[in-house]
Design an enzyme around this catalytic site. Structure first.
Site, PDB file in Angstrom:
ATOM      1  N   GLY A  27      -4.935 -34.003   5.935  1.00 40.68           N
ATOM      2  CA  GLY A  27      -5.030 -35.320   6.546  1.00 40.68           C
ATOM      3  C   GLY A  27      -6.448 -35.729   6.879  1.00 40.68           C
ATOM      4  O   GLY A  27      -6.819 -36.900   6.730  1.00 40.68           O
ATOM      5  N   THR A  28      -7.258 -34.784   7.340  1.00 42.14           N
ATOM      6  CA  THR A  28      -8.647 -35.102   7.695  1.00 42.14           C
ATOM      7  C   THR A  28      -9.415 -35.591   6.473  1.00 42.14           C
ATOM      8  O   THR A  28     -10.141 -36.589   6.536  1.00 42.14           O
ATOM      9  CB  THR A  28      -9.335 -33.870   8.306  1.00 42.14           C
ATOM     10  OG1 THR A  28      -8.751 -33.584   9.573  1.00 42.14           O
ATOM     11  CG2 THR A  28     -10.826 -34.124   8.499  1.00 42.14           C
TER      12      THR A  28
ATOM     13  N   ASN B  93      -0.816 -38.911  17.837  1.00 41.73           N
ATOM     14  CA  ASN B  93      -0.487 -37.491  17.826  1.00 41.73           C
ATOM     15  C   ASN B  93      -0.453 -36.864  19.216  1.00 41.73           C
ATOM     16  O   ASN B  93      -0.013 -35.730  19.361  1.00 41.73           O
ATOM     17  CB  ASN B  93      -1.493 -36.728  16.946  1.00 41.73           C
ATOM     18  CG  ASN B  93      -2.916 -37.035  17.324  1.00 41.73           C
ATOM     19  OD1 ASN B  93      -3.379 -38.162  17.151  1.00 41.73           O
ATOM     20  ND2 ASN B  93      -3.636 -36.064  17.845  1.00 41.73           N
TER      21      ASN B  93
ATOM     22  N   GLN C 183       0.990 -38.120  11.592  1.00 44.12           N
ATOM     23  CA  GLN C 183       1.983 -37.710  12.588  1.00 44.12           C
ATOM     24  C   GLN C 183       3.306 -38.450  12.427  1.00 44.12           C
ATOM     25  O   GLN C 183       4.364 -37.944  12.812  1.00 44.12           O
ATOM     26  CB  GLN C 183       1.439 -37.949  14.001  1.00 44.12           C
ATOM     27  CG  GLN C 183       2.167 -37.199  15.089  1.00 44.12           C
ATOM     28  CD  GLN C 183       2.060 -35.696  14.957  1.00 44.12           C
ATOM     29  OE1 GLN C 183       3.065 -34.997  14.861  1.00 44.12           O
ATOM     30  NE2 GLN C 183       0.837 -35.178  14.933  1.00 44.12           N
TER      31      GLN C 183
ATOM     32  N   SER D 148      -0.235 -35.622   5.590  1.00 42.74           N
ATOM     33  CA  SER D 148      -0.528 -34.193   5.609  1.00 42.74           C
ATOM     34  C   SER D 148       0.777 -33.414   5.526  1.00 42.74           C
ATOM     35  O   SER D 148       1.748 -33.745   6.217  1.00 42.74           O
ATOM     36  CB  SER D 148      -1.279 -33.805   6.876  1.00 42.74           C
ATOM     37  OG  SER D 148      -1.604 -32.430   6.877  1.00 42.74           O
TER      38      SER D 148
ATOM     39  N   HIS E  11       1.553 -30.201   6.341  1.00 41.63           N
ATOM     40  CA  HIS E  11       1.951 -29.201   7.336  1.00 41.63           C
ATOM     41  C   HIS E  11       2.568 -29.798   8.592  1.00 41.63           C
ATOM     42  O   HIS E  11       3.001 -29.071   9.481  1.00 41.63           O
ATOM     43  CB  HIS E  11       0.780 -28.278   7.674  1.00 41.63           C
ATOM     44  CG  HIS E  11      -0.218 -28.850   8.631  1.00 41.63           C
ATOM     45  ND1 HIS E  11      -1.261 -29.644   8.231  1.00 41.63           N
ATOM     46  CD2 HIS E  11      -0.352 -28.720   9.966  1.00 41.63           C
ATOM     47  CE1 HIS E  11      -1.982 -29.986   9.282  1.00 41.63           C
ATOM     48  NE2 HIS E  11      -1.451 -29.436  10.351  1.00 41.63           N
TER      49      HIS E  11
ATOM     50  N   THR F  96     -10.221 -28.579  -8.486  1.00 45.24           N
ATOM     51  CA  THR F  96      -8.943 -28.158  -9.049  1.00 45.24           C
ATOM     52  C   THR F  96      -7.823 -28.336  -8.037  1.00 45.24           C
ATOM     53  O   THR F  96      -7.922 -27.876  -6.893  1.00 45.24           O
ATOM     54  CB  THR F  96      -9.021 -26.682  -9.481  1.00 45.24           C
ATOM     55  OG1 THR F  96     -10.067 -26.528 -10.431  1.00 45.24           O
ATOM     56  CG2 THR F  96      -7.706 -26.225 -10.092  1.00 45.24           C
TER      57      THR F  96
ATOM     58  N   CYS G 136      -6.927 -30.138  16.984  1.00 45.47           N
ATOM     59  CA  CYS G 136      -8.348 -30.046  16.605  1.00 45.47           C
ATOM     60  C   CYS G 136      -9.259 -30.018  17.819  1.00 45.47           C
ATOM     61  O   CYS G 136     -10.438 -29.699  17.707  1.00 45.47           O
ATOM     62  CB  CYS G 136      -8.731 -31.218  15.707  1.00 45.47           C
ATOM     63  SG  CYS G 136      -7.740 -31.306  14.200  1.00 45.47           S
TER      64      CYS G 136
END
Length: 383
Positions: free
Chosen positions: A71-72, A151, A179, A199, A201, A237, A329
């Protein structure tokens, strides 16, 4: 006691079906998707299927999806991809003061390069108004970036209203949906959004992969160079196994979204009832929007005045309960949350705030145990 995990807003457990989808690709299909031989073509086919699956679930064209490292990176790719360095005549960006630091720190970097950034404050519930966005627009505005769901406190921003304002003025609109994805319905064929970050995860997928939706109307400059991958928008890649896992996680999450929302609402209500039984109505303060339609269902952000966040989290951890102070974070920081500061919360409320966030595997028994432990901890600390 079995550990209790109430930090799903930071990271979610890998779903068993996601692991099953990834394992054969990690063990057997090791080709580079850019290679022309059979191994490469097989990897390319898996990558294309993952992209097609995600695009279908989000209602966009596969060519409008760029796989990223999370996401970042997706946030950074959207912002730096539209904002040339050094700044040109259109050097104004609008964002909110409650964004994730992936957006805020990117904007701070642009300020160093000559950009002017307007950071819109949130109200006491963490909401940013569309009228404030409209008032901030100038002839120099290059980009508007406002998150979908916060978030920390879970506030859902008026994305459609802001998007219509941006589109009416020809200004690209970026939304951080990291989120919110999987908890709110996202139809990119209908939303007036030009760029959106995701994202894996947060959805029961693997860490280290995300995606950026970039409308075909937008010309985006790459921030990584070295290869022609991702239609020359993101060199490097691709992680084929992670992409397959991302697609499977999103598919499962979208299919079970309504069921998941009902469970999250029930868990949240159960925890509020448990806290009230332990501490009384005045023993804690709930932060964020009060109306269900204005908040993400899996987040409960609570302050316990008379205690400190760090002490509460440490005591909970010793009891085997994982919670958070806010964004993963910045959870290691002793500074007050920038989100809570923007909301204008009193010092004692902001300094005693804890975020609990639930997942599909969270049980009502775990909530009851947590409330009992919180009651004991808070009463002792206040004495």
């Amino acid at each position: 006691m079995k550990p209790i995990y109430l930090d799903h807003a930071a990271a979610t457990p890998l779903l068993p079906e996601v692991l099953d989808a990834m394992l054969p690709l990690l063990r057997e299909q090791y080709g580079n998707p850019s290679s022309l031989h059979r191994f490469g073509r097989e990897a390319r086919a898996v990558l294309s299927h993952a992209r097609d699956t995600i695009a279908g679930l989000l209602h966009c064209a596969p060519k409008e999806l760029i796989f990223t490292g999370g996401g970042t990176e997706a946030d950074n790719a959207a912002i730096f991809g539209l904002a040339p360095l050094p700044a040109g005549p259109r050097n104004h960006i609008i964002t909110s003061a409650v964004e994730h630091h992936a957006v805020l720190h990117a904007c701070e970097r642009l300020e160093q390069a000559g950009y002017e950034v307007t950071y819109l404050p949130a109200d006491a519930s963490g909401m940013v108004s569309a009228s404030a966005v409209e008032a901030a627009i100038t002839s120099r505005t290059l980009l508007i970036s406002v998150m979908y769901g916060n978030n920390e406190v879970g506030s859902i921003q008026p994305v459609s209203a802001i998007g219509l304002l941006a589109r009416g003025r020809g200004i690209p609109f970026h939304v951080d949906a990291v989120q919110a994805a999987g908890l709110v319905s996202i139809d990119l064929s209908q939303l007036p959004v030009d760029l959106m970050s995701f994202s894996a995860h947060k959805l029961g997928g693997p860490k280290g992969i995300g995606a950026l939706y970039c409308s075909s109307r937008i010309h985006l400059a790459p921030i990584l160079y070295g290869g022609a991958q991702e239609r020359k928008k993101r060199a490097g890649t691709e992680d084929v196994a992670a992409a397959a896992g991302f697609a499977e996680a999103l598919r499962l999450t979208v299919e079970t979204m309504e069921e998941k929302r009902r469970l999250m609402d029930a868990l949240r209500t159960h925890m509020l009832q448990g806290l009230e039984e332990q501490l009384g109505k005045d023993g804690f303060i709930v932060n964020g929007p009060s109306l269900p339609e204005n908040r993400l269902p899996h987040i409960l952000h609570v302050s316990f005045p008379g205690c400190t966040t760090e002490t509460l989290l440490m005591r909970l951890d010793l009891e085997g309960i994982a919670a958070a102070s806010g964004s993963a974070c910045t959870s290691g920081s002793l500074e007050l949350s920038h989100v809570l500061i923007s909301m204008g919360l009193p010092q004692d409320v902001a300094a005693s705030a804890v975020r609990f966030s639930f997942g599909p595997a969270t049980t009502f028994e775990e909530i009851e145990i947590t409330c009992e432990k919180i009651g004991t901890i808070v009463k002792r600390l206040r004495k």
